[in-house]
Scaffold this active site. Sequence first.
Site: not given
Ligand code: TYM
Length: 341
Positions: A112, A197, A200
């Site tokens: 990023k 990947k 979003k």
């Molecule tokens: P985020 O918002 O990017 O994504 C949320 C969840 O969706 C999963 N995910 C995916 N799984 C499969 N294929 C994909 N293309 C894909 N894109 C997203 C992510 O693995 C995630 O489980 N850092 C985290 C948010 C967060 C968090 C936490 C998660 C902040 N604090 C504490 C767990 C525990 C994030 O950016 O997720």
Amino acid sequence: MTRVFSGVKPTGHLTLGNYLGAMRRWADVDQHKADALFCIVDLHALTVDHDPARVRRLSRQGATLLLASGLDPELCTVFVQSHVDEHARLSYLLECVATDGEMRRMIQYKEKAAREQARGGSVRLSLLTYPVLMAADILAYGADEVPVGDDQTQHVELARDLAVRFNQRYGHTFVVPRATHPAVATRVMNLQEPLSKMGKSDDSGPGIVYLLDEPDVVRKKVLRAVTDSGREVAYDREAQPGVANLLEILAACTGGNPSDLSGVYETYGSLKKDTAEAVVEVLRPVQERHKELCADPGYVEGVLRDGAERARAMARPTVDAAYRAIGLLPAVTDIAVSAGR
Ligand code: TYM
């Protein structure tokens, strides 16, 4: 009793990747475990260039979609991160345990930060420290399990490392968490760039299926997915990443197995057609429930208010214990002062 915590950040409209990699299992499996918490992690959305009104809008929409995907506030706690001060309070303590080198090794930070710099933008300090805030999210609740997609594994590993290090230095305070993943679709790839990947916050709209895309838009995106130069439908992530991605999506939507499914299809066209319909069917109930919930915004607000209250009560004792353990003098409350006089 297994405690579960996970979250999604409101940096863009939620995608099929979020749903198959995380949200669907939260509703089907994880919320039925004890004291599960699911969070819109809005503070994380401030780590990159952001529009305040958009973050607010996406936070509300994200919470509505969590409920639409089947999270039941009677079974689990759904809330917004910034409504619970304990996350930010604990994050600072963990910054005092984490190292600069550790932060700079995080893959998502490197990717990023490089992207921001390529755009000529500056990299916010919070992008570097983001995994520490994520560790605080998890450790504040004593979560045993963190159900996430594959891209978050490194961040959960860091949370483990910080928990162990804190406990060794200052006495046992935190539960050491572990990541859990779905059986398939742990990393749904962009339909136009099957080596990246499906994220979003990416700009490549045609390769991303959003949870609120109309059925015809979903069909168009899946039918136009980039496949590979071969002709055979084989499940081989290295040699045929585009086809493998479609097989995984289809398997995740229908409950099948990508290898078995590859034997069923002779052409890419028929695979794409069935995958498109399977995705439309998986999203249909989520979209219907989302529409109903949008007609009742007071309900969603009430869920978030109650959720924040429950979450605060769960996080407070652990975070207070961490403050004491690390050497901070407890504040003397007015009541204690007057009682002592
Ligand atoms: P985020 O918002 O990017 O994504 C949320 C969840 O969706 C999963 N995910 C995916 N799984 C499969 N294929 C994909 N293309 C894909 N894109 C997203 C992510 O693995 C995630 O489980 N850092 C985290 C948010 C967060 C968090 C936490 C998660 C902040 N604090 C504490 C767990 C525990 C994030 O950016 O997720």
